[in-house]
Scaffold this motif. Structure first.
Motif: not given
Length: 165
Positions: A25, A28-29, A90, A123, A125, A128
């Motif tokens: 996580s 991928h932020k 994602l 990456h 989300a 987003q």
């Protein structure tokens, strides 16, 4: 003593499961939280915000497509990519050669939770936006793709043509 041992085992098992999930996580932020490593790749090098020549908006969908899916730049151009994930899952945008993307996609199939956060990857989300800055300092034909397991195989790919000076 048995209760303490059982509690310790449950705690350790929880950490072993949560650790990779949290690490993935975090990866991928977005890679902007960490200093960008400038490593020359066949398709270019991480760019500087102060040197951006133009901005290109890329849309990603759950139909496993990028819009646009064909890009053309001049050698030496620094591009700010703004990625919009219009889907509910994602997606990612990774630049490379066909060979490097094939290798990475295969690794993602084998290890779907693997960590990666390179300056040529974004990456995003669901719902987003994200961005990356890349300098295309090498001429040639390159590719970009979403390498999340199954997305690449479903055709979530595009091409980049970099014209020589």
């Amino acid at each position: 003593m048995k209760q303490t041992t059982l509690s310790t085992l449950v705690l350790v098992a929880g950490l072993l499961v949560a650790g990779p999930v949290l690490a993935h996580s975090e990866a991928h932020k977005g890679h902007h939280a960490v200093a960008t490593v400038k490593e020359q790749k066949p398709w270019g090098i991480a760019g500087e915000a102060s040197q951006v020549d133009r901005t290109i908006e890329i849309r990603m969908t759950d139909q496993m497509r990028f819009t646009p899916d064909r890009l053309q730049f001049k050698q030496g151009e620094t591009i700010r990519f703004v990625h919009h994930n219009d889907g509910k899952i994602l997606h990612e945008f990774v630049i490379g050669t066909r060979e490097t993307l094939d290798e990475h996609a295969e690794a993602m199939q084998r290890f779907p939770g693997m960590e990666h956060a390179e300056p040529y990857m974004a990456h995003v989300a669901p719902g987003q936006s994200g961005e990356m800055i890349w300098t295309f300092n090498r001429a040639g034909e390159f590719d970009f793709a979403c390498l999340i397991a199954g997305h690449y195989q479903a055709g979530m790919v595009g091409t980049v043509q970099v014209l020589a000076d």
